[in-house]
Design a protein around this motif. Structure first.
Motif, PDB file in Angstrom:
ATOM      1  N   LEU A   8      14.238 -24.645 -17.878  1.00 48.28           N
ATOM      2  CA  LEU A   8      14.169 -25.852 -18.692  1.00 48.28           C
ATOM      3  C   LEU A   8      15.482 -26.870 -18.675  1.00 48.28           C
ATOM      4  CD1 LEU A   8      12.346 -24.116 -21.613  1.00 48.28           C
ATOM      5  CD2 LEU A   8      11.165 -25.356 -19.751  1.00 48.28           C
ATOM      6  N   PRO A   9      14.994 -27.828 -18.860  1.00 49.14           N
ATOM      7  CA  PRO A   9      16.216 -28.872 -19.338  1.00 49.14           C
ATOM      8  C   PRO A   9      16.383 -28.711 -20.916  1.00 49.14           C
ATOM      9  CG  PRO A   9      14.111 -29.993 -19.300  1.00 49.14           C
ATOM     10  CD  PRO A   9      14.070 -28.684 -18.708  1.00 49.14           C
ATOM     11  N   GLY A  10      17.944 -29.012 -21.132  1.00 44.14           N
ATOM     12  CA  GLY A  10      18.289 -28.852 -22.419  1.00 44.14           C
ATOM     13  C   GLY A  10      19.210 -30.030 -22.595  1.00 44.14           C
ATOM     14  N   VAL A  11      19.491 -30.301 -24.169  1.00 40.39           N
ATOM     15  CA  VAL A  11      20.695 -31.524 -24.175  1.00 40.39           C
ATOM     16  C   VAL A  11      21.418 -31.079 -25.329  1.00 40.39           C
ATOM     17  CG1 VAL A  11      19.233 -33.410 -23.221  1.00 40.39           C
ATOM     18  CG2 VAL A  11      19.072 -32.710 -25.585  1.00 40.39           C
ATOM     19  N   ILE A  36      15.382 -29.605 -26.583  1.00 40.93           N
ATOM     20  CA  ILE A  36      14.716 -29.581 -25.354  1.00 40.93           C
ATOM     21  C   ILE A  36      14.203 -31.045 -25.221  1.00 40.93           C
ATOM     22  CG2 ILE A  36      12.704 -28.776 -23.850  1.00 40.93           C
ATOM     23  CD1 ILE A  36      13.015 -26.176 -25.240  1.00 40.93           C
ATOM     24  N   PRO A  37      14.381 -31.874 -24.148  1.00 44.77           N
ATOM     25  CA  PRO A  37      13.795 -33.160 -24.100  1.00 44.77           C
ATOM     26  C   PRO A  37      12.399 -33.144 -23.942  1.00 44.77           C
ATOM     27  CG  PRO A  37      15.448 -32.745 -22.257  1.00 44.77           C
ATOM     28  CD  PRO A  37      15.226 -31.482 -23.191  1.00 44.77           C
ATOM     29  N   ASP A  38      11.542 -33.920 -24.331  1.00 43.35           N
ATOM     30  CA  ASP A  38      10.120 -34.130 -24.284  1.00 43.35           C
ATOM     31  C   ASP A  38      10.003 -34.471 -22.921  1.00 43.35           C
ATOM     32  OD1 ASP A  38       9.377 -33.260 -26.935  1.00 43.35           O
ATOM     33  OD2 ASP A  38       9.553 -35.419 -27.472  1.00 43.35           O
ATOM     34  N   PRO A  39       8.608 -34.087 -22.331  1.00 44.34           N
ATOM     35  CA  PRO A  39       8.315 -34.500 -20.860  1.00 44.34           C
ATOM     36  C   PRO A  39       8.556 -36.136 -20.923  1.00 44.34           C
ATOM     37  CG  PRO A  39       6.717 -32.987 -21.624  1.00 44.34           C
ATOM     38  CD  PRO A  39       7.499 -33.223 -22.877  1.00 44.34           C
ATOM     39  N   GLN A  41      14.396 -39.549 -21.705  1.00 41.28           N
ATOM     40  CA  GLN A  41      15.510 -39.472 -21.103  1.00 41.28           C
ATOM     41  C   GLN A  41      16.507 -38.662 -21.758  1.00 41.28           C
ATOM     42  OE1 GLN A  41      16.456 -40.961 -18.323  1.00 41.28           O
ATOM     43  NE2 GLN A  41      14.398 -41.848 -17.996  1.00 41.28           N
ATOM     44  N   PRO A  42      17.391 -37.805 -21.018  1.00 38.94           N
ATOM     45  CA  PRO A  42      18.510 -36.945 -21.661  1.00 38.94           C
ATOM     46  C   PRO A  42      18.914 -37.467 -22.820  1.00 38.94           C
ATOM     47  CG  PRO A  42      18.435 -36.522 -19.489  1.00 38.94           C
ATOM     48  CD  PRO A  42      17.534 -37.835 -19.669  1.00 38.94           C
ATOM     49  N   ILE A  63      22.598 -30.792 -20.568  1.00 32.70           N
ATOM     50  CA  ILE A  63      23.059 -32.092 -20.222  1.00 32.70           C
ATOM     51  C   ILE A  63      23.714 -32.419 -21.449  1.00 32.70           C
ATOM     52  CG2 ILE A  63      22.838 -34.287 -19.357  1.00 32.70           C
ATOM     53  CD1 ILE A  63      20.154 -33.220 -17.965  1.00 32.70           C
ATOM     54  N   SER A  64      24.851 -32.650 -21.619  1.00 28.28           N
ATOM     55  CA  SER A  64      25.583 -32.771 -22.977  1.00 28.28           C
ATOM     56  C   SER A  64      26.319 -34.083 -23.007  1.00 28.28           C
ATOM     57  CB  SER A  64      26.943 -31.578 -22.924  1.00 28.28           C
ATOM     58  OG  SER A  64      27.489 -31.710 -24.404  1.00 28.28           O
ATOM     59  N   PHE A  65      26.198 -34.608 -24.280  1.00 29.67           N
ATOM     60  CA  PHE A  65      26.650 -36.000 -24.369  1.00 29.67           C
ATOM     61  C   PHE A  65      27.772 -36.141 -25.448  1.00 29.67           C
ATOM     62  CE2 PHE A  65      22.568 -36.455 -22.603  1.00 29.67           C
ATOM     63  CZ  PHE A  65      22.722 -37.105 -21.614  1.00 29.67           C
TER      64      PHE A  65
END
Length: 167
Positions: free
Chosen positions: A21-24, A52-55, A58-59, A102-104
């Motif tokens: 899964l994607p994560g931010v 977790i981003p929604d479908p 954008q991250p 994906i870290s900001f």
């Protein structure tokens, strides 16, 4: 961590098997250079804010949304810090997930006061960089990257050999 509806739907057919899964995550800094952390309801430990981003989301938007949902702080994304696949996690209910984080680095302008804004956190607070509570390596790596000059490249890990050196 609250389970998004789309993950519940996936689990209905996938069972407990590994989901990639994607994560931010967000290293949020205020005007004084303090770092925003949340004490997680599921572990009791202090951590960076993330989710977790929604479908279709954008991250960077997901990171801003997660910060607001968990802390009531309005953050502005400044730059991408890193992209990294984490080790698989097995949750107490038996679900297994592996996240590509994906870290900001984000800024929270204007002296905002955080507050617990959902059921995912026990507490939220600003911490001076030299007075952080115990944190896992995940958070410490991201905080160190955020503390850099601010204009450096995003970090990523690779196992592909460099064609110039073969390593």
């Amino acid at each position: 961590m609250a389970i998004p509806d789309f993950i519940r739907e996936l689990r209905a057919s996938a069972g407990r098997q590994l989901l990639f899964l994607p994560g931010v995550s967000a290293v949020v800094l205020d005007d004084e250079g303090r770092i925003l952390l949340g004490r997680r309801a599921d572990t009791g430990r202090w951590a960076l804010i993330g989710g977790i981003p929604d479908p279709g989301e954008q991250p960077a938007d997901a990171a801003v949304r997660e910060v607001y949902e968990e802390t009531a702080v309005r953050a502005v994304p400044e730059r991408l810090l890193l992209v990294q696949t984490q080790a698989p996690v097995r949750y107490p209910n038996g679900d297994v997930c592996q996240f590509m984080d994906i870290s900001f680095r984000c800024r929270a302008p204007g002296g905002q006061r955080p507050r617990v804004n959902d059921d995912e956190s026990l507490d939220v607070a600003w911490f001076a960089p030299d007075a952080l509570p115990p944190l896992d390596e995940f958070a410490l790596t991201r905080i160190a990257r955020a503390a850099g000059s601010g204009d450096g490249p995003a970090w990523f890990e690779t196992t592909v050999p460099d064609p110039r050196t073969g390593t």
